[in-house]
Motif scaffolding. Structure first.
Motif, PDB file in Angstrom:
ATOM      1  N   ALA A   1       2.570  -7.799   2.842  1.00 39.94           N
ATOM      2  CA  ALA A   1       1.329  -8.698   2.618  1.00 39.94           C
ATOM      3  C   ALA A   1       0.689  -8.457   1.130  1.00 39.94           C
ATOM      4  CB  ALA A   1       0.358  -8.385   3.609  1.00 39.94           C
ATOM      5  N   THR A   2       0.782  -7.501   0.616  1.00 41.05           N
ATOM      6  CA  THR A   2       0.144  -7.336  -0.815  1.00 41.05           C
ATOM      7  C   THR A   2       1.493  -6.895  -1.916  1.00 41.05           C
ATOM      8  OG1 THR A   2       0.190  -4.846  -0.559  1.00 41.05           O
ATOM      9  CG2 THR A   2      -1.726  -6.202   0.097  1.00 41.05           C
ATOM     10  N   GLU A   3       1.163  -6.587  -3.101  1.00 48.86           N
ATOM     11  CA  GLU A   3       2.127  -6.399  -3.983  1.00 48.86           C
ATOM     12  C   GLU A   3       2.769  -5.201  -3.729  1.00 48.86           C
ATOM     13  OE1 GLU A   3       0.227  -6.101  -7.704  1.00 48.86           O
ATOM     14  OE2 GLU A   3      -0.101  -8.114  -7.880  1.00 48.86           O
ATOM     15  N   ASN A   4       2.209  -4.323  -2.788  1.00 46.82           N
ATOM     16  CA  ASN A   4       2.977  -3.108  -2.381  1.00 46.82           C
ATOM     17  C   ASN A   4       3.872  -3.702  -1.107  1.00 46.82           C
ATOM     18  OD1 ASN A   4       3.662  -0.424  -2.264  1.00 46.82           O
ATOM     19  ND2 ASN A   4       2.357   0.024  -0.577  1.00 46.82           N
ATOM     20  N   CYS A   5       5.104  -3.024  -1.274  1.00 46.78           N
ATOM     21  CA  CYS A   5       6.321  -3.306  -0.022  1.00 46.78           C
ATOM     22  C   CYS A   5       6.464  -2.013   0.625  1.00 46.78           C
ATOM     23  CB  CYS A   5       7.605  -3.863  -0.731  1.00 46.78           C
ATOM     24  SG  CYS A   5       8.709  -4.465   0.245  1.00 46.78           S
ATOM     25  N   SER A   6       6.233  -1.908   1.905  1.00 44.10           N
ATOM     26  CA  SER A   6       6.432  -0.746   2.623  1.00 44.10           C
ATOM     27  C   SER A   6       7.167  -1.163   4.045  1.00 44.10           C
ATOM     28  CB  SER A   6       5.331   0.027   2.859  1.00 44.10           C
ATOM     29  OG  SER A   6       4.330  -0.689   3.453  1.00 44.10           O
ATOM     30  N   VAL A   7       7.949   0.076   4.354  1.00 45.74           N
ATOM     31  CA  VAL A   7       8.683  -0.015   5.650  1.00 45.74           C
ATOM     32  C   VAL A   7       8.257   1.438   6.167  1.00 45.74           C
ATOM     33  CG1 VAL A   7      11.121  -0.171   6.781  1.00 45.74           C
ATOM     34  CG2 VAL A   7      10.541  -1.628   4.841  1.00 45.74           C
TER      35      VAL A   7
END
Length: 43
Positions: free
Chosen positions: A11-17
């Motif tokens: 949802a933001t500039e940060n990509c996380s899993v």
């Protein structure tokens, strides 16, 4: 019974899993503006 939960955030500039398997948590996160499609699958 072992449960598994997969969480994906782009949802933001940060990509996380994050993956929860039983009591263990595995996670990856990277600052990737406009590159989420290239980063999420390999994570």
């Amino acid at each position: 019974m072992t449960y598994k939960i997969l969480a994906i955030d782009t949802a933001t500039e940060n990509c996380s899993v994050a993956l929860l398997v039983g009591d263990k948590t595995y996670s990856r996160s990277e600052l990737a503006p406009r590159d989420h499609t290239k980063k999420v699958l390999p994570m």
